[in-house]
Design a protein around this motif. Structure first.
Motif, PDB file in Angstrom:
ATOM      1  N   MET A  11      33.285  13.843-121.290  1.00  0.00           N
ATOM      2  CA  MET A  11      33.156  12.418-121.611  1.00  0.00           C
ATOM      3  C   MET A  11      34.510  11.829-121.998  1.00  0.00           C
ATOM      4  SD  MET A  11      29.473  12.430-123.630  1.00  0.00           S
ATOM      5  CE  MET A  11      29.439  10.663-123.926  1.00  0.00           C
ATOM      6  N   ASP A  12      35.329  12.617-122.718  1.00  0.00           N
ATOM      7  CA  ASP A  12      36.691  12.160-123.020  1.00  0.00           C
ATOM      8  C   ASP A  12      37.494  11.941-121.744  1.00  0.00           C
ATOM      9  OD1 ASP A  12      36.205  12.269-125.731  1.00  0.00           O
ATOM     10  OD2 ASP A  12      37.166  14.217-126.040  1.00  0.00           O
ATOM     11  N   ALA A  13      37.187  12.742-120.717  1.00  0.00           N
ATOM     12  CA  ALA A  13      37.892  12.621-119.443  1.00  0.00           C
ATOM     13  C   ALA A  13      37.357  11.485-118.587  1.00  0.00           C
ATOM     14  CB  ALA A  13      37.797  13.940-118.670  1.00  0.00           C
ATOM     15  N   GLY A  14      36.228  10.886-119.000  1.00  0.00           N
ATOM     16  CA  GLY A  14      35.712   9.731-118.266  1.00  0.00           C
ATOM     17  C   GLY A  14      34.402   9.938-117.541  1.00  0.00           C
ATOM     18  N   LEU A  15      33.818  11.145-117.593  1.00  0.00           N
ATOM     19  CA  LEU A  15      32.520  11.352-116.973  1.00  0.00           C
ATOM     20  C   LEU A  15      31.438  10.749-117.866  1.00  0.00           C
ATOM     21  CD1 LEU A  15      30.987  12.746-114.611  1.00  0.00           C
ATOM     22  CD2 LEU A  15      30.761  14.760-116.083  1.00  0.00           C
ATOM     23  N   GLU A  16      30.549   9.977-117.276  1.00  0.00           N
ATOM     24  CA  GLU A  16      29.453   9.364-118.026  1.00  0.00           C
ATOM     25  C   GLU A  16      28.297  10.355-118.101  1.00  0.00           C
ATOM     26  OE1 GLU A  16      28.546   5.357-116.529  1.00  0.00           O
ATOM     27  OE2 GLU A  16      30.480   5.433-115.485  1.00  0.00           O
ATOM     28  N   ILE A  17      27.912  10.739-119.313  1.00  0.00           N
ATOM     29  CA  ILE A  17      26.876  11.752-119.503  1.00  0.00           C
ATOM     30  C   ILE A  17      25.884  11.281-120.556  1.00  0.00           C
ATOM     31  CG2 ILE A  17      26.375  14.159-120.113  1.00  0.00           C
ATOM     32  CD1 ILE A  17      29.250  14.861-119.456  1.00  0.00           C
ATOM     33  N   SER A  18      24.602  11.474-120.264  1.00  0.00           N
ATOM     34  CA  SER A  18      23.540  11.259-121.242  1.00  0.00           C
ATOM     35  C   SER A  18      22.498  12.349-121.026  1.00  0.00           C
ATOM     36  CB  SER A  18      22.912   9.869-121.090  1.00  0.00           C
ATOM     37  OG  SER A  18      22.331   9.715-119.806  1.00  0.00           O
ATOM     38  N   TRP A  19      21.627  12.538-122.010  1.00  0.00           N
ATOM     39  CA  TRP A  19      20.630  13.593-121.866  1.00  0.00           C
ATOM     40  C   TRP A  19      19.383  13.263-122.666  1.00  0.00           C
ATOM     41  CZ3 TRP A  19      25.307  14.025-124.282  1.00  0.00           C
ATOM     42  CH2 TRP A  19      25.300  14.246-125.667  1.00  0.00           C
ATOM     43  N   GLU A  20      18.302  13.878-122.230  1.00  0.00           N
ATOM     44  CA  GLU A  20      17.013  13.726-122.889  1.00  0.00           C
ATOM     45  C   GLU A  20      16.243  15.021-122.684  1.00  0.00           C
ATOM     46  OE1 GLU A  20      13.021  10.861-122.804  1.00  0.00           O
ATOM     47  OE2 GLU A  20      14.753  10.399-121.540  1.00  0.00           O
ATOM     48  N   GLY A  21      15.961  15.718-123.780  1.00  0.00           N
ATOM     49  CA  GLY A  21      15.279  17.001-123.663  1.00  0.00           C
ATOM     50  C   GLY A  21      16.095  17.980-122.853  1.00  0.00           C
ATOM     51  N   GLU A  22      15.507  18.507-121.784  1.00  0.00           N
ATOM     52  CA  GLU A  22      16.170  19.492-120.930  1.00  0.00           C
ATOM     53  C   GLU A  22      16.795  18.864-119.689  1.00  0.00           C
ATOM     54  OE1 GLU A  22      13.273  22.471-120.019  1.00  0.00           O
ATOM     55  OE2 GLU A  22      13.400  23.408-122.005  1.00  0.00           O
ATOM     56  N   THR A  23      16.981  17.546-119.700  1.00  0.00           N
ATOM     57  CA  THR A  23      17.537  16.837-118.543  1.00  0.00           C
ATOM     58  C   THR A  23      18.858  16.178-118.913  1.00  0.00           C
ATOM     59  OG1 THR A  23      15.312  16.413-117.684  1.00  0.00           O
ATOM     60  CG2 THR A  23      17.105  15.070-116.808  1.00  0.00           C
ATOM     61  N   ILE A  24      19.862  16.381-118.066  1.00  0.00           N
ATOM     62  CA  ILE A  24      21.177  15.773-118.264  1.00  0.00           C
ATOM     63  C   ILE A  24      21.466  14.851-117.083  1.00  0.00           C
ATOM     64  CG2 ILE A  24      23.655  16.180-118.557  1.00  0.00           C
ATOM     65  CD1 ILE A  24      23.019  18.935-119.639  1.00  0.00           C
TER      66      ILE A  24
END
Length: 430
Positions: free
Chosen positions: A269-282
């Motif tokens: 995320m610091d490198a700029g990749l947008e990441i979110s997650w919920e439970g066992e899903t990213i």
């Protein structure tokens, strides 16, 4: 002819992918079945060469193994041997994990010195020192470790010189059947170590301190068989995150365990990749150029050495200069030389520091996988490159990635696995 993986670069990734069970959790858990007599059912087992090697080793010792898709049935009622032969152990370093269980249950073991990836010296001194302190008589001769404890092992306080994962696992398994209490200081905290501890607890073992640097084990006279589901492979998960970071696109990763990857996720995320997650899903999306970020590999919860090569590929696509420090293994920059053949600007400062100038274009080339994670990094480089990349010696990948070609193809990558002669025919047909 040996198979190769061919990648035509330039395709952005899109879609969903399912993460397999963790190889590095499955292997010690399989070894731990030797601690008790009876039948075990293990679920979410990845179909990998290393797992096949471990099951073959257990079969050689006398275990009965039945495979049903992603489940394994293991019957340890008729263990007839205490010797792990060189022909199997040389294929995989984790084979040494049978040493502790065999010695604890049968009071003797003979295990060949291990092999595995050529990423540097990985001695088993910590294993042997700990077992010796617990009362084992050890002899290293002719490429074998011969161990015996005629009166059984005794619980002791053990201080590891380094939080070695396999040493922690071997000593923890041995301690479950030792007389008295064992305390392991400077223990490894990796999720795979914790998973092994949880499995041992389902077998009845008394263990406290899992996930901390001090583990307490109260030895018992015996354990019982149990069932267990293998945790998600955090290294495979991280590899897919870095694949979309390098190639661009938007993907969904199912069956993951985000809490095991917080350092990696934060770094990406610091490198700029947008990441979110919920439970066992990213969910991950790469829609803007990456930024250069420095990393230092370290034991968990630090940045894992098993994702260093893949992250280096990401940094070849980032704006700026990044510094990558490898502190775990002394020979783990072999992939850097192959990446330079593809046009990457990488300068090695000794064996532990790589300086990457990102933002340039990678070009497809014929490259060689020198080890498991290096092979994965070269596939990622092929995804980001222009033109065709041919990755040779892909047998390394079979040790740790289940169906990686099929999974990436399902995300839209132009990738296939071919025999060398098929590639030759393709070349002449164009």
């Amino acid at each position: 002819m040996e198979e190769v993986i061919v990648v035509e670069g330039g395709e952005r990734l899109k879609g969903e992918v399912q993460v397999s069970g963790a190889k590095n959790a499955a292997l010690p858990i399989l070894a731990a079945t030797l601690l008790a007599e009876g039948s075990f059912i293990l679920d979410n087992i990845p179909q990998l060469e290393d797992v096949r090697t471990m099951t073959e080793l257990l079969s050689t010792l006398g275990a009965k193994i039945i495979s049903r898709k992603s489940s394994l049935y293991v019957d340890t009622c008729r263990i007839i041997s205490h010797e792990a032969p060189y022909e199997l152990v040389k294929r995989m370093r984790a084979s040494v994990l049978v040493l502790g269980p065999l010695l604890a249950r049968f009071r003797r073991a003979k295990v060949a010195l291990p092999g595995g990836c050529s990423i540097g010296a990985r001695p088993i001194d910590f294993h042997l020192e700990g077992l010796r302190k617990m009362g084992a008589r050890l002899r290293v001769d002719g490429g074998f470790v011969e161990a015996e404890a005629p009166r059984g092992l005794r619980g002791k306080e053990i201080v590891l010189g380094f939080p070695s994962v396999t040493a922690t696992e071997n000593l923890m398994m041995a301690a479950t059947l030792a007389k008295g209490k064992t305390v392991i200081h400077q223990a490894a905290k990796e999720p795979e170590v914790v998973a092994l501890g949880h499995f041992l607890q389902t077998m009845g073992a008394k263990i406290e301190g899992l996930g901390t640097e001090t583990i307490f084990i109260e030895g018992l006279e015996g354990l019982q068989p149990a069932g267990y589901r293998i945790i998600a492979d955090r290294i495979e998960t991280g590899t897919f995150l870095m694949a979309v970071a390098a190639a661009g696109g938007e993907i969904t990763i199912r069956g993951a365990c985000p809490e095991h990857l917080q350092t990696v996720i934060n770094t990406l995320m610091d490198a700029g990749l947008e990441i979110s997650w919920e439970g066992e899903t990213i969910y991950a999306r790469q829609s803007h150029p990456l930024r250069a970020v420095d990393i230092v590999t370290a034991p968990y919860p630090g940045f894992p050495t098993d994702l260093q090569a893949q992250f280096m590929v990401c940094m070849t696509q980032a704006k700026g200069i990044s510094v990558i420090r490898e502190t775990i293994f002394e020979n783990r920059f072999q992939h850097a030389l192959e990446l330079k053949r593809m046009g990457a600007e990488i300068k090695l400062a000794g064996k532990q520091v790589a300086i990457v100038r990102g933002g340039g274009k990678l070009s497809g080339a014929k490259v060689r996988a020198t080890d498991l994670r290096a092979g994965a990094s070269l596939i990622l480089a092929g995804l980001a490159a222009t033109g065709r990349t041919v990755v040779q010696e892909v047998h390394h990948l079979d040790r740790g990635y289940e169906n990686i070609v099929e999974k990436l193809a399902g995300l839209g990558a132009n990738i296939q696995r071919l025999k060398g002669d098929e590639l030759l025919e393709q070349a002449f047909s164009k």
